[in-house]
Scaffold this motif. Sequence first.
Motif, short mmCIF file in Angstrom:
data_model
loop_
_atom_site.label_atom_id
_atom_site.label_comp_id
_atom_site.label_asym_id
_atom_site.label_seq_id
_atom_site.Cartn_x
_atom_site.Cartn_y
_atom_site.Cartn_z
N LEU A 115 -6.53 -19.74 0.74
CA LEU A 115 -6.42 -20.99 -0.01
C LEU A 115 -5.24 -21.77 0.57
N SER A 116 -5.53 -22.71 1.43
CA SER A 116 -4.47 -23.53 2.02
C SER A 116 -3.98 -24.53 0.98
N VAL A 117 -2.68 -24.67 0.86
CA VAL A 117 -2.09 -25.52 -0.19
C VAL A 117 -0.98 -26.37 0.40
N ARG A 118 -0.57 -27.40 -0.35
CA ARG A 118 0.62 -28.18 -0.04
C ARG A 118 1.71 -27.79 -1.03
N ILE A 149 -12.39 -17.05 -8.88
CA ILE A 149 -13.64 -16.44 -8.41
C ILE A 149 -13.45 -15.46 -7.25
N VAL A 150 -12.33 -15.55 -6.55
CA VAL A 150 -12.14 -14.65 -5.40
C VAL A 150 -11.55 -13.33 -5.88
N PRO A 151 -12.15 -12.20 -5.50
CA PRO A 151 -11.65 -10.89 -5.94
C PRO A 151 -10.21 -10.64 -5.51
N ARG A 152 -9.50 -9.88 -6.33
CA ARG A 152 -8.11 -9.53 -6.04
C ARG A 152 -8.03 -8.81 -4.68
N GLY A 153 -7.03 -9.14 -3.92
CA GLY A 153 -6.85 -8.53 -2.61
C GLY A 153 -7.60 -9.23 -1.50
N GLN A 154 -8.48 -10.15 -1.89
CA GLN A 154 -9.29 -10.85 -0.89
C GLN A 154 -8.81 -12.28 -0.67
N LEU A 155 -7.74 -12.67 -1.38
CA LEU A 155 -7.27 -14.05 -1.34
C LEU A 155 -5.81 -14.13 -0.94
N LEU A 156 -5.51 -15.09 -0.06
CA LEU A 156 -4.13 -15.42 0.31
C LEU A 156 -3.91 -16.90 0.08
N GLU A 157 -2.89 -17.24 -0.71
CA GLU A 157 -2.48 -18.63 -0.87
C GLU A 157 -1.44 -18.91 0.21
N PHE A 158 -1.69 -19.94 1.03
CA PHE A 158 -0.88 -20.07 2.24
C PHE A 158 -0.59 -21.52 2.60
N GLN A 159 0.61 -21.73 3.16
CA GLN A 159 0.94 -22.98 3.82
C GLN A 159 1.76 -22.63 5.06
N PRO A 160 1.66 -23.43 6.12
CA PRO A 160 2.29 -23.09 7.39
C PRO A 160 3.79 -22.80 7.32
N SER A 161 4.48 -23.38 6.36
CA SER A 161 5.92 -23.14 6.24
C SER A 161 6.23 -21.67 5.95
N MET A 162 5.23 -20.91 5.51
CA MET A 162 5.41 -19.49 5.23
C MET A 162 5.51 -18.67 6.52
N PHE A 167 -13.68 -23.89 7.86
CA PHE A 167 -12.76 -24.78 7.16
C PHE A 167 -13.52 -26.00 6.61
N GLU A 168 -12.89 -26.67 5.64
CA GLU A 168 -13.36 -27.98 5.19
C GLU A 168 -14.73 -27.90 4.50
N PRO A 169 -15.13 -29.01 3.84
CA PRO A 169 -16.45 -29.02 3.21
C PRO A 169 -17.54 -28.88 4.28
N PRO A 170 -18.64 -28.19 3.94
CA PRO A 170 -18.99 -27.67 2.62
C PRO A 170 -18.42 -26.29 2.29
N ALA A 171 -17.86 -25.56 3.27
CA ALA A 171 -17.40 -24.19 3.00
C ALA A 171 -16.32 -24.14 1.92
N LYS A 200 -15.51 -14.24 9.05
CA LYS A 200 -14.63 -13.22 8.49
C LYS A 200 -13.57 -13.86 7.60
N ILE A 201 -13.40 -15.18 7.79
CA ILE A 201 -12.37 -15.91 7.05
C ILE A 201 -12.96 -17.21 6.52
N ILE A 202 -12.78 -17.45 5.24
CA ILE A 202 -13.18 -18.70 4.59
C ILE A 202 -11.90 -19.39 4.15
N VAL A 203 -11.64 -20.57 4.69
CA VAL A 203 -10.46 -21.34 4.28
C VAL A 203 -10.91 -22.26 3.15
N ALA A 204 -10.40 -21.99 1.95
CA ALA A 204 -10.92 -22.64 0.74
C ALA A 204 -10.09 -23.83 0.28
#
Length: 256
Positions: free
Chosen positions: A102-105, A178-191, A80-84, A11-15
Amino acid sequence: MAEKKTSNGPKIIVAGLPRTSTTSLKKGLEVLGIAPCFHLGDPPAPIRRVKESAHVLAIKDTGLRRRKLKELYDEFEAVFEPPASTLVDDMLAIYPDAKVILSVRKDPQVWLASYKGLGMDLRSRAYRWSGYWVPGVIHSSNLISAWATFYEKKFSMAAKHVPSVELYLRHNAWVKEIVPRGQLLEFQPSMGWGPLCDFLGREPPEEGTPFPWVNEAAFLRNVIRTAMAVGTVIWVVIFGIMWALFVQVQQRWVHV
């Protein structure tokens, strides 16, 4: 946490790329009741999964690659992680309703320093040969090699630019494209919990529950060093046995 079977697929793909706080995010998802999660770094994954992940990432035929991805991930709720995280377009073709995180730093340089902080490049001959006899070493090396080769071709990058700030920026831009609008969250734990819970439609944990923070860098460095040390000892033992056998045979010939 024990894995439970499910037939619905992720249900969740961490990209996010490796070393973008994916282990902390995995712990956070588990707190929210999302499990099982497929993560190759926490805890150390079965060698079989590392081997299969390396194999999938190296497959060039799109149809075959997607079939293998489905076999690899169908029983998991979040991946999580490659290959996903590398084959996000394939993953969305298989699981079109999955939400993408989309996990980010905080900036690309921080990410690069974190990645390189692991020390030994798993693609190196030194790692492969020193740890050759240690279970999982060659498979983990193959996985990172396939991961790097994929990006070298996808983004026309030189091998020395994987990893790099350029890779971080281009990968993240590609995911957002490539990810449709509303289907993507850019996230880092500090949020914190808010954005993640809103995105997933989950109730936040009890007030005052901190978002998990896990830094497995020291653990991974120790795993790499231990594998190389153990592998070196095995090589010494092998050469010692071979030398003893050689001496024994030579002595026999002398006395014939």
